[in-house]
Design a protein around this motif. Structure first.
Motif, PDB file in Angstrom:
ATOM      1  N   HIS A  32       1.956 -22.174   5.057  1.00 18.45           N
ATOM      2  CA  HIS A  32       3.268 -21.928   5.665  1.00 18.45           C
ATOM      3  C   HIS A  32       3.258 -20.567   6.368  1.00 18.45           C
ATOM      4  O   HIS A  32       3.762 -20.433   7.487  1.00 18.45           O
ATOM      5  N   GLN A  33       2.669 -19.594   5.696  1.00 14.05           N
ATOM      6  CA  GLN A  33       2.649 -18.233   6.233  1.00 14.05           C
ATOM      7  C   GLN A  33       1.905 -18.179   7.569  1.00 14.05           C
ATOM      8  O   GLN A  33       2.310 -17.474   8.493  1.00 14.05           O
ATOM      9  N   ARG A  92       6.595 -18.907   5.634  1.00 12.79           N
ATOM     10  CA  ARG A  92       6.388 -18.788   4.189  1.00 12.79           C
ATOM     11  C   ARG A  92       7.732 -18.982   3.483  1.00 12.79           C
ATOM     12  O   ARG A  92       8.769 -18.515   3.958  1.00 12.79           O
ATOM     13  N   ARG A 125       8.638 -15.349  -4.370  1.00 14.67           N
ATOM     14  CA  ARG A 125       7.762 -16.110  -3.484  1.00 14.67           C
ATOM     15  C   ARG A 125       6.671 -16.763  -4.333  1.00 14.67           C
ATOM     16  O   ARG A 125       6.057 -16.098  -5.169  1.00 14.67           O
ATOM     17  N   ASN A 154       1.650 -22.267   0.338  1.00 12.77           N
ATOM     18  CA  ASN A 154       2.561 -21.273   0.913  1.00 12.77           C
ATOM     19  C   ASN A 154       1.819 -20.383   1.906  1.00 12.77           C
ATOM     20  O   ASN A 154       2.415 -19.896   2.873  1.00 12.77           O
ATOM     21  N   GLU A 155       0.523 -20.186   1.673  1.00 18.57           N
ATOM     22  CA  GLU A 155      -0.255 -19.418   2.647  1.00 18.57           C
ATOM     23  C   GLU A 155      -0.356 -20.179   3.962  1.00 18.57           C
ATOM     24  O   GLU A 155      -0.358 -19.584   5.045  1.00 18.57           O
TER      25      GLU A 155
END
Lengths: 202, 383
Positions: free
Chosen positions: B275-276, B281, B266, B272-273
């Motif tokens: 996305h999370q 994510r 990851r 990406n956070e």
């Protein structure tokens, strides 16, 4: 006139006698030798009428890449082989001009007043239009002198195809009319005339 | 007419570039030996996950393992895609707005291929959209849009993919896009915040709800998030620095046999956070779709929720290998999607011809700028 419009590509280069279409169309849609097509000329006021006389499949690097991998007998390649059969292929289609449809809807035979402009869209003539164009045999005249098109083979194929769009009762007269026209035009070329007429009889 | 580029004037630069490339490759080869050593003796994934992560970007991208497998674990799949498996690939292309053109517009086109393993021909899909409203052409500073076009295209591709997945109406579809699945832009613009990112996440969620597996395929990936992880895991050991241009790709070309894939990782990043925060994510693995002595390394990205379906991941692995073997390492379904999406210069000319005729029918005549006309003549001469 109700008609289904089949577009086959755009004009790539043109002169007064012929033009070439560049196209990417699925293999089943590639027009055949002797197909009547039309192209707008003079800002769409007239429609140039022509006959397909050559079809060239262009080099396709994508297919070349696949060709070294694909195996027709491999079940794992079935879908890809089927896909390639439906895939649009790059083709160049050469068309010989035989006349044009005037603003009043009448067909004039011979060279058009102007070639089609580059990138104009070319469509296949529907059956009703083929019947109208071939009602008179004069469409053969520009072909007989064509330096590029295989004139005799093209005339035979086109006559055979055009026969189907005329009513059965009129077909004998249609053949007679075509034969007489060729006899007049090729009076000084008896061998060529004889070969043409013999092929027409078969 | 002779070549317009006077190569003789670049002779010294060409020589220097060649020498630099060779020197860099030699340096990388030496660094690669070190990197392989680091990978073989990497700490356990649990320990790597527990080590403090850099809190702020920018910095070198860093990846963390998502499972407890050793970092150098390789998974090889020998099975072929099962009959009935369905993979959909999409790609996009565009005609950007040109202020020198006679008409200001832009065009996006997405192509898709729906490929079912059933012996039948796949089905082709395309969606072109023409954009001409001033609000679409200009940004808030009244500047003609530039980078926004790529972002809008990315969203359109994913939305179209979600639509094709939904219309196929079957679970287990592999939904492939050409490029990363992790949003590849900064996320800082107003348009991204307000419209693009929500739409992008929504498309991923739609595919999740349709029980599909979205995946991004990045061939020849840049970056070194795994190498950065390896480096940060050894802060107290004096090791020679890695060559700056060494990438994960080079390391994976040594590790992965043809058909092999790495562990799932990851990327640790602010994007990406984000996305999370939307339950999307992104994780990735590396896959070698090449042949012996001809590695083709791709980064395969998928949402983290998909990792809970190992059988689907194996299906993705098997399908990518089958697809890639047909085209020397690149998936067939994506190559065809690209072909379907492509807008050629001929297409552009035909579109503009129709636009001109439409405007002419209203009695107006438009013309491009003189600069555009002259450039057109010059490029035509060179053909």
């Amino acid at each position: 006139m109700s008609e289904q419009v089949i577009t086959i590509g755009n004009v790539l280069r043109a002169d007064i006698r012929s033009f070439v279409i560049a196209s990417r169309i699925p293999a089943p849609d590639v027009p055949t030798f002797g197909t009547f097509v039309r192209a707008p000329i003079q800002q769409g006021r007239r429609q140039l009428i022509g006959l397909v006389y050559d079809i060239r499949l262009q080099d396709d690097p994508f297919l070349r890449n696949l060709a070294v991998t694909l195996d027709e007998t491999n079940p794992a390649h079935q879908e890809v082989i089927a896909d390639q059969q439906q895939r649009a292929v790059p083709v160049e289609i050469s068309v010989a001009a035989v006349g044009y449809r005037d603003e009043d809807g009448a067909y004039r035979y011979g060279y058009p007043p102007q070639p089609p402009m580059i990138l104009k869209q070319i469509t296949v003539c529907p059956e009703a239009e083929v019947a109208a164009i071939t009602a008179q045999p004069d469409w053969m005249q520009p072909l007989l002198d064509s330096p590029d098109a295989p004139a005799d083979a093209l005339i035979i194929r086109t006559l055979q195809r055009a026969q189907r769009v005329h009513p059965p009762a009129a077909q004998e007269a249609y053949w007679l009319q075509a034969g007489r026209f060729l006899a007049r035009q090729l009076g000084r070329e008896p061998l060529r005339l004889e070969t043409l007429l013999r092929q027409l009889q078969t | 007419m002779g070549a317009m580029l006077h190569l003789e004037k670049l002779h010294a630069a060409i020589q220097a570039l060649g020498e630099q490339t060779v020197a860099q490759r030699r340096k990388n080869a030496a660094a690669l030996v070190t990197a392989q050593e680091w990978l073989r003796h990497a700490p356990a994934p649990e320990a790597l996950r527990e080590q403090p992560l850099p809190s702020e970007e920018p910095g070198p991208a860093l990846a963390v393992p998502v499972s407890d497998e050793p970092l150098d674990t390789v998974t090889v799949i020998a099975t072929a895609p099962p009959r009935g498996a369905l993979v959909i690939g999409v790609d996009g292309s565009q005609i950007p707005p040109d202020r020198h053109a006679a008409i200001l517009y832009y065009l996006l086109q997405v192509g898709g291929l729906r490929f079912t393993y059933n012996g039948q021909a796949p089905t082709e899909h395309t969606r072109p959209t023409l954009h001409y409203a001033p609000s679409e052409l200009y940004d808030a500073q009244e500047q003609l849009i530039g980078s926004q076009l790529g972002m809008r295209r990315t969203v359109m591709e994913l939305e179209y993919l979600a639509e094709l997945v939904e219309s196929a109406a079957q679970p287990g579809i592999l939904a492939l896009t050409d490029g990363p699945l992790l949003w590849p832009y900064s996320g800082r613009s107003d348009e991204e915040r307000a419209h693009l990112l929500p739409a992008y996440f929504a498309a991923l969620t739609r595919m999740q709800q349709a029980q599909a597996l979205p995946a991004g395929f990045v061939e020849r990936p840049g970056g070194a998030p795994l190498l950065t992880l390896l480096r940060t895991s050894r802060p107290t050991v004096p090791l020679p620095p890695l060559a700056p241009l060494l990438s994960d790709q080079a390391l994976m070309a040594e590790l992965l046999p043809p058909g092999g894939r790495s562990i799932w990782l990851r990327r640790h990043s602010a994007m990406n956070e984000r996305h999370q925060q939307h339950g999307q994510r992104i994780c990735f693995c590396y896959l070698n779709t090449g042949a012996p002595d001809y590695p083709v390394i791709a980064r395969v990205e998928t949402p983290e929720w998909a990792l809970a379906q190992p059988e689907q991941l194996d299906l993705l692995h098997a399908v990518l290998l089958h697809q890639a073997r047909l085209l020397a390492g690149y998936p067939y379904v994506l190559a065809r999607a690209h072909e379907l999406a492509l807008v050629t210069s001929q297409d552009k000319a035909a579109l503009e011809d129709q636009l001109h005729r439409q405007i002419l029918a209203h009695g107006e005549l438009l013309r491009p700028s003189e600069k555009a006309r002259q450039k057109g003549y010059l490029s035509a001469r060179r053909r």
